[in-house]
Structure formats: C-alpha cells, structure tokens
Write a protein that holds these residues in place. Structure first.
Motif, PDB file in Angstrom:
ATOM      1  N   CYS A   1     -22.391 -16.713   0.122  1.00 58.31           N
ATOM      2  CA  CYS A   1     -22.961 -14.713  -0.088  1.00 58.31           C
ATOM      3  C   CYS A   1     -23.626 -14.554  -1.437  1.00 58.31           C
ATOM      4  CB  CYS A   1     -21.813 -13.831   0.372  1.00 58.31           C
ATOM      5  SG  CYS A   1     -20.534 -12.844  -0.431  1.00 58.31           S
ATOM      6  N   GLY A   2     -23.435 -15.040  -2.364  1.00 55.19           N
ATOM      7  CA  GLY A   2     -24.070 -15.144  -3.956  1.00 55.19           C
ATOM      8  C   GLY A   2     -22.806 -14.391  -4.035  1.00 55.19           C
ATOM      9  N   ASN A   3     -23.295 -14.439  -5.839  1.00 56.08           N
ATOM     10  CA  ASN A   3     -21.348 -14.254  -7.168  1.00 56.08           C
ATOM     11  C   ASN A   3     -21.847 -12.922  -7.040  1.00 56.08           C
ATOM     12  OD1 ASN A   3     -21.422 -16.827  -7.064  1.00 56.08           O
ATOM     13  ND2 ASN A   3     -22.786 -17.077  -9.326  1.00 56.08           N
ATOM     14  N   LYS A   4     -22.743 -12.174  -6.727  1.00 58.44           N
ATOM     15  CA  LYS A   4     -22.324 -10.592  -7.292  1.00 58.44           C
ATOM     16  C   LYS A   4     -22.275  -9.856  -5.779  1.00 58.44           C
ATOM     17  CE  LYS A   4     -25.730  -6.644  -7.587  1.00 58.44           C
ATOM     18  NZ  LYS A   4     -26.875  -6.438  -8.195  1.00 58.44           N
ATOM     19  N   LEU A   5     -22.285 -10.350  -4.516  1.00 61.97           N
ATOM     20  CA  LEU A   5     -21.822  -9.791  -3.339  1.00 61.97           C
ATOM     21  C   LEU A   5     -20.096  -9.573  -2.678  1.00 61.97           C
ATOM     22  CD1 LEU A   5     -25.153 -10.198  -0.684  1.00 61.97           C
ATOM     23  CD2 LEU A   5     -23.750  -8.055  -1.663  1.00 61.97           C
ATOM     24  N   ALA A   6     -20.274 -10.982  -3.274  1.00 66.01           N
ATOM     25  CA  ALA A   6     -18.242 -12.111  -3.588  1.00 66.01           C
ATOM     26  C   ALA A   6     -18.449 -10.709  -5.383  1.00 66.01           C
ATOM     27  CB  ALA A   6     -18.701 -13.363  -4.235  1.00 66.01           C
TER      28      ALA A   6
ATOM     29  N   HIS B   1     -23.025  -9.373   8.389  1.00 66.18           N
ATOM     30  CA  HIS B   1     -22.558  -9.495   7.448  1.00 66.18           C
ATOM     31  C   HIS B   1     -21.503 -10.973   6.985  1.00 66.18           C
ATOM     32  CE1 HIS B   1     -23.778  -5.459   5.591  1.00 66.18           C
ATOM     33  NE2 HIS B   1     -24.998  -5.860   5.580  1.00 66.18           N
ATOM     34  N   PRO B   2     -21.149 -11.296   8.550  1.00 68.37           N
ATOM     35  CA  PRO B   2     -20.433 -12.966   7.943  1.00 68.37           C
ATOM     36  C   PRO B   2     -20.374 -13.596   7.338  1.00 68.37           C
ATOM     37  CG  PRO B   2     -22.730 -13.420   9.451  1.00 68.37           C
ATOM     38  CD  PRO B   2     -23.069 -12.006   8.534  1.00 68.37           C
ATOM     39  N   ASP B   3     -21.534 -13.810   5.722  1.00 68.59           N
ATOM     40  CA  ASP B   3     -21.263 -14.335   4.827  1.00 68.59           C
ATOM     41  C   ASP B   3     -20.241 -13.713   3.865  1.00 68.59           C
ATOM     42  OD1 ASP B   3     -23.274 -12.384   4.192  1.00 68.59           O
ATOM     43  OD2 ASP B   3     -24.056 -13.453   3.052  1.00 68.59           O
ATOM     44  N   VAL B   4     -20.696 -11.833   3.610  1.00 69.34           N
ATOM     45  CA  VAL B   4     -19.741 -11.086   2.646  1.00 69.34           C
ATOM     46  C   VAL B   4     -18.333 -11.511   2.533  1.00 69.34           C
ATOM     47  CG1 VAL B   4     -19.204  -9.174   2.215  1.00 69.34           C
ATOM     48  CG2 VAL B   4     -21.517  -9.871   2.231  1.00 69.34           C
ATOM     49  N   LEU B   5     -17.505 -11.419   4.623  1.00 72.95           N
ATOM     50  CA  LEU B   5     -16.794 -11.325   5.198  1.00 72.95           C
ATOM     51  C   LEU B   5     -16.122 -13.141   4.693  1.00 72.95           C
ATOM     52  CD1 LEU B   5     -15.403  -8.885   6.057  1.00 72.95           C
ATOM     53  CD2 LEU B   5     -17.598  -8.596   5.916  1.00 72.95           C
ATOM     54  N   SER B   6     -16.886 -14.093   5.254  1.00 73.29           N
ATOM     55  CA  SER B   6     -16.316 -14.970   5.623  1.00 73.29           C
ATOM     56  C   SER B   6     -15.532 -15.864   4.245  1.00 73.29           C
ATOM     57  CB  SER B   6     -17.112 -16.559   5.507  1.00 73.29           C
ATOM     58  OG  SER B   6     -17.063 -17.750   5.023  1.00 73.29           O
ATOM     59  N   THR B   7     -16.856 -14.856   2.641  1.00 72.06           N
ATOM     60  CA  THR B   7     -16.491 -15.263   1.639  1.00 72.06           C
ATOM     61  C   THR B   7     -15.336 -14.716   0.973  1.00 72.06           C
ATOM     62  OG1 THR B   7     -18.330 -15.471   1.021  1.00 72.06           O
ATOM     63  CG2 THR B   7     -17.211 -14.996  -0.976  1.00 72.06           C
ATOM     64  N   ALA B   8     -15.230 -13.343   1.524  1.00 69.21           N
ATOM     65  CA  ALA B   8     -13.872 -12.704   1.526  1.00 69.21           C
ATOM     66  C   ALA B   8     -12.153 -13.572   2.154  1.00 69.21           C
ATOM     67  CB  ALA B   8     -14.089 -11.327   2.056  1.00 69.21           C
ATOM     68  N   VAL B   9     -12.225 -14.008   2.700  1.00 64.86           N
ATOM     69  CA  VAL B   9     -11.292 -14.774   3.042  1.00 64.86           C
ATOM     70  C   VAL B   9     -11.433 -15.922   2.506  1.00 64.86           C
ATOM     71  CG1 VAL B   9     -10.841 -15.401   5.966  1.00 64.86           C
ATOM     72  CG2 VAL B   9     -11.970 -13.146   5.524  1.00 64.86           C
ATOM     73  N   ILE B  10     -11.894 -16.648   2.767  1.00 65.74           N
ATOM     74  CA  ILE B  10     -11.689 -18.251   1.997  1.00 65.74           C
ATOM     75  C   ILE B  10     -11.184 -17.777   0.063  1.00 65.74           C
ATOM     76  CG2 ILE B  10     -13.087 -19.971   0.889  1.00 65.74           C
ATOM     77  CD1 ILE B  10     -14.391 -20.057   3.767  1.00 65.74           C
ATOM     78  N   PHE B  11     -12.418 -17.426  -0.570  1.00 63.79           N
ATOM     79  CA  PHE B  11     -12.174 -16.778  -1.952  1.00 63.79           C
ATOM     80  C   PHE B  11     -11.311 -16.158  -2.227  1.00 63.79           C
ATOM     81  CE2 PHE B  11     -13.571 -15.528  -6.447  1.00 63.79           C
ATOM     82  CZ  PHE B  11     -13.552 -16.894  -7.108  1.00 63.79           C
ATOM     83  N   GLY B  12     -10.982 -15.522  -1.349  1.00 63.82           N
ATOM     84  CA  GLY B  12     -10.078 -13.958  -1.693  1.00 63.82           C
ATOM     85  C   GLY B  12      -8.842 -14.771  -1.095  1.00 63.82           C
ATOM     86  N   MET B  13      -8.374 -15.397  -0.100  1.00 60.58           N
ATOM     87  CA  MET B  13      -7.169 -16.249  -0.071  1.00 60.58           C
ATOM     88  C   MET B  13      -6.405 -17.283  -1.346  1.00 60.58           C
ATOM     89  SD  MET B  13      -5.353 -16.013   2.751  1.00 60.58           S
ATOM     90  CE  MET B  13      -4.447 -17.255   2.395  1.00 60.58           C
ATOM     91  N   ILE B  14      -7.728 -17.441  -2.229  1.00 54.72           N
ATOM     92  CA  ILE B  14      -6.953 -18.925  -3.318  1.00 54.72           C
ATOM     93  C   ILE B  14      -7.147 -17.656  -4.802  1.00 54.72           C
ATOM     94  CG2 ILE B  14      -9.001 -20.292  -4.680  1.00 54.72           C
ATOM     95  CD1 ILE B  14     -10.892 -20.539  -2.333  1.00 54.72           C
ATOM     96  N   ILE B  15      -7.384 -16.610  -4.951  1.00 60.45           N
ATOM     97  CA  ILE B  15      -6.809 -15.722  -5.958  1.00 60.45           C
ATOM     98  C   ILE B  15      -6.067 -15.020  -5.178  1.00 60.45           C
ATOM     99  CG2 ILE B  15      -9.611 -16.400  -6.982  1.00 60.45           C
ATOM    100  CD1 ILE B  15     -10.391 -13.591  -5.897  1.00 60.45           C
ATOM    101  N   SER B  16      -5.866 -14.742  -4.544  1.00 52.81           N
ATOM    102  CA  SER B  16      -5.284 -13.377  -3.710  1.00 52.81           C
ATOM    103  C   SER B  16      -3.885 -13.484  -4.157  1.00 52.81           C
ATOM    104  CB  SER B  16      -4.889 -13.228  -2.137  1.00 52.81           C
ATOM    105  OG  SER B  16      -4.100 -14.703  -1.685  1.00 52.81           O
ATOM    106  N   LEU B  17      -2.582 -14.532  -4.746  1.00 46.76           N
ATOM    107  CA  LEU B  17      -1.803 -15.254  -4.412  1.00 46.76           C
ATOM    108  C   LEU B  17      -1.300 -14.583  -6.466  1.00 46.76           C
ATOM    109  CD1 LEU B  17       1.017 -16.038  -4.433  1.00 46.76           C
ATOM    110  CD2 LEU B  17       0.522 -18.576  -4.903  1.00 46.76           C
ATOM    111  N   PRO B  18      -1.805 -14.942  -7.156  1.00 46.12           N
ATOM    112  CA  PRO B  18      -1.833 -14.444  -8.780  1.00 46.12           C
ATOM    113  C   PRO B  18      -2.017 -12.780  -8.556  1.00 46.12           C
ATOM    114  CG  PRO B  18      -4.408 -15.846  -8.919  1.00 46.12           C
ATOM    115  CD  PRO B  18      -3.215 -16.019  -6.836  1.00 46.12           C
ATOM    116  N   ILE B  19      -2.863 -12.562  -7.728  1.00 41.73           N
ATOM    117  CA  ILE B  19      -3.353 -10.921  -8.292  1.00 41.73           C
ATOM    118  C   ILE B  19      -2.169 -10.198  -7.255  1.00 41.73           C
ATOM    119  CG2 ILE B  19      -4.561  -9.198  -6.838  1.00 41.73           C
ATOM    120  CD1 ILE B  19      -7.345 -11.162  -7.420  1.00 41.73           C
ATOM    121  N   THR B  20      -1.815 -11.020  -6.639  1.00 41.50           N
ATOM    122  CA  THR B  20      -0.893 -10.074  -5.674  1.00 41.50           C
ATOM    123  C   THR B  20       1.086 -10.624  -6.903  1.00 41.50           C
ATOM    124  OG1 THR B  20      -1.276 -11.124  -3.564  1.00 41.50           O
ATOM    125  CG2 THR B  20       0.708 -10.157  -3.458  1.00 41.50           C
TER     126      THR B  20
END
Length: 439
Positions: A352-357, A411-430
């Motif tokens: 979805c692009g860096n800004k929306l991500a 907005h499936p691109d926004v949710l897709s980015t949230a699932v994929i990119f969120g899984m990668i960065i969620s461990l350190p944030i959590t």
C-alpha cells in the motif's frame, strides 16, 4: 522486574512460530510448492486446522468463571473506537466510512488465536490462557459479526448511491431520447400528411406513402406493416388534421406509446441503508456469510460444549478428544505455515505504500493498545490482568479482517501490509510492551 530467563522462555515459545512462517515463505520462493498446492494447504487450514484449534481452546474454558472486567474492557475499547470513528466520519471533511471500517479492523482486531495464546501464555503463565480464549470467543461471535455488518452496510450504501446515479442518468437519457424521438416523429408524420394530401385514394399511392415513411421513420413503418387496417384509419384521418405542422393523430399515438412506456418502466424505489427493510436485508446477508464460516461453528460448538461440560460435569469421549486434538495440535503450526505462504504469494512486502503502511502500524501498535489501556483502567483492571489486556492489544493484525477486506475489496492492500509487515515487526514491539509494563 523481568529477567533474562523470562525473556528466553518467551522467545522459546514464539520463535518456532516465526521459523515455521519463514520456512513456508522460503518454500514458495524456492518453487517447492506450486500455487495450486498452496491453495490446497490454505483451504485445509481454513476449513479444518484453525476451526478445530478454536474449538479445542474454547471447549476447555469455564464460561461461568470468565473475567467480566476484561470482557468489559475489551468491549469498551472497541465501542470507544467506533464512536470516535463515527464522529470523524460524520463531522470531518476527510471522514470516510471506508476508512473508518479499515481503521476499526487495524486498531481493534489482533491475531489473538494464533499469536496471542502462545505468546501471552509464555509471558504470564498458563492461567492467563483462559483470558486469551475469552478474547477469541468475543472476536469470533461478536466483533467479526459486527465487522461483517459494517461491510454489508457499506455495500448497501454504495449500491444505493450507484442506483440513484444510474436512475438519474437513465432518466436524462430517456428524456433526451423522448425529445429527439418526438421531433423525428412529428417530422415523419408531417411528411405522411403532406404525401396523403397530394395522393389519391388508391392502394398504389398508399404503398408509396409507406415507402416514404420507411425511409424517414423505419420503426413506425414496421408498425404500420404489422397492421394494414390500422394503417388505413391512420392515414385517412391525417387528412382531417387541423395543424399544418404536426399530425394530431400522430401526437395522440405518440402520447399513448409514452404512457405505455412510463407504465412499463416504473422507477425503482431506493431505500435508505438505515431503513428497517434494508437493515433486515443486511442482517440476512451477514447471517448467510457467518453460516459459511467454519470458525463460527467452532466458536458456537466450543462455547456450547464448555457450558454443558462445566454445568453437568460432562467430559468428551476419548475417541472424540483424540480426533480433535490430532488436528488441533497441528493447527497452530499449519496456521503459521499458511501465513508464510500468503506472504510469499504477495507481489510486494508493503503493497500500500510507505505512508499508508506507517499509518496502519501506528493504528495497530500504538492506537489499539492506548485505547485498550484507557478502557481497562476505566473499568478497574489492575496488576497482571491490566498488562495482559494491553499486550494482547499490541499483537499483530488478525487474518480474518484481511479476508473480509479482500472479499469486499476495501483497502485489501493496507490489510495485507498490516498482516505481513506487522508479523515481522510485532515480536520486538510486543516484547517492548512486555518489558515496559513489567518495570
């Protein structure tokens, strides 16, 4: 105070999930699995593995000893989010129902089942597993149903707006067509009138008139050919018309035709999306979608079994228990494997692009935990339960909202980015939330 042993125990529970996910990601990139094989794996996970995993967790809880304050905090946080988004939609110039639904999905619906239960269990002990299971039950039965209702409400609203515009356009085109047809018909019948006045009363002259009419107005000539008797009446009455510019009989015929057209083409009655009949239709569609969702059956059956089991002390037969656990034990790993396949199938990591991500990550990992913290403190949660409620709100994005967003093309691109990119960065944030809350 959290020590290294606590962090290591958390990592030993969570890291294997990421290993499974990245193994699936690599298997697609290395062409080990074809797209058809990936589709079969995902279908197995969606129909059998995850529903049975949900049933296994839910059937083990005691519904009569649920933490009512945690349930209240979870409900208050989501209602507060809905109120803020509703006010933004109706009072702000930039407000949008589409973005309100997307922001609600991002900020309030984490991946509680697959990530939350093993993560929170390793952080705060086995007794907190029931808290996460309660969150899973609320999500499946209440919040996913509400999300489906919002999607269907949006579809009904867009359909009404589209139908209204289409009716206006068709009316305009119909009016323009009627005006042009009227002008052409007047000119045609004037020609008929003039030809009839110049002709004699024999059949050959009538045929000449028909040929002339066929050149000027083929549609009228066709109707004339279909009924010779009506033709003679029509033509000979035209000689008695008093107007020199337009045939009075033609005007009468045209008026009758217009009345028939208006009676056939009745305007569609457009209902408001908030009307009782439209809300009834939306609820029917939501129920139809829920009936097709295996997780709905798993949640309802699991909760029903838990109610009966705790009320009358009924235990599952060993055959049933083993049949469920043999698949539910593999459900967690298969769910993470399916998520890795999904990541590999996407053309971009950030679609979805860096800004929306960035906005999506703020909604997921900042706004969601902040609202949950306010709601939890407001209902009186304190101590470890307060920490659990905040940490579970900082989990990565849930997969079900993305499935809905893709189905309704919102907005499936926004949710897709949230699932994929969120899984990668969620461990350190959590882990950061876990450490800060434990200070």
């Amino acid at each position: 105070m959290i020590n290294f042993d606590d962090l290591y125990s958390v990592l030993t529970a969570v890291v294997p999930l990421y290993v499974t996910m990245f193994l699936a990601y690599a298997s697609v990139k290395w062409n080990i699995f074809s797209p058809q094989q990936c589709g079969g794996i995902n279908r197995f996970v969606a129909i059998f593995a995850v529903p049975l995993l949900s049933f296994e967790f839910i059937s083990r809880i005691n519904p009569y000893k649920m933490n009512l304050k945690f349930i209240a905090a979870d409900g208050v946080s989501k209602i507060l989010t809905l109120i803020v988004l509703f006010l933004w939609t109706n009072l702000s110039k930039n407000g949008s129902l589409d973005w309100a639904i997307t922001m609600f999905s991002l900020s309030t619906l984490p991946n509680t089942l697959v990530m939350g239960i093993p993560l929170l269990k390793s952080m705060y002990g086995d007794d907190k597993e029931s808290i996460m299971v309660q969150a899973v039950v609320l999500q499946c039965i209440i919040w996913y149903t509400l999300l489906l209702f919002l999607f269907e409400y949006r579809e009904a609203k867009n359909l009404i707006l589209t139908s209204g515009g289409g009716n206006n356009i068709s009316k305009s085109n119909s009016n323009n067509s009627s005006i042009s047809n009227s002008q052409r018909n007047d000119e045609s019948f004037c020609v008929v009138q003039e030809r009839v006045e110049r002709s004699t009363r024999n059949e050959d002259d009538i045929v000449n008139v028909i040929q002339s009419l066929n050149r000027v107005a083929p549609a009228i000539a066709t109707a004339v050919d279909d009924d010779k008797r009506e033709l003679h009446l029509f033509i000979w009455r035209c000689r008695c018309c008093s107007s020199p510019s337009a045939c009075e009989q033609s005007v009468e015929v045209r008026n009758r035709e217009n009345e028939k057209a208006e009676s056939v083409e009745e305007p569609n009655i457009i209902e408001s999306p908030g009307s009782p009949s439209m809300l009834k239709k939306i609820l029917k569609m939501v129920c139809f979608k829920l009936v097709k969702n295996p997780n709905s059956y798993a949640s309802i059956l699991g909760l029903s079994w838990a109610l009966a089991s705790c009320r009358w002390g009924i235990k599952k037969p060993q055959i049933l228990e083993n049949s469920v656990t043999i698949l539910s034990d593999a459900g967690l790993g298969m769910a993470m494997f399916s998520l890795g396949l999904f990541m590999a199938s996407q053309p971009k990591l950030i679609a979805c692009g860096n800004k929306l991500a960035a906005y999506g990550m703020v909604a997921r990992f900042v706004a969601g935990p902040a609202v949950m913290a306010v709601a939890s403190i407001g209902v009186g949660l304190r101590g470890t339960i307060l920490q659990v409620s905040i940490v579970q709100a900082s989990l990565p994005q849930g997969i079900v909202p993305f499935v809905f967003a893709r189905e309704y093309n919102l907005h499936p691109d926004v949710l897709s980015t949230a699932v994929i990119f969120g899984m990668i960065i969620s461990l350190p944030i959590t882990m950061l939330y876990y450490i800060l809350l434990g200070l």
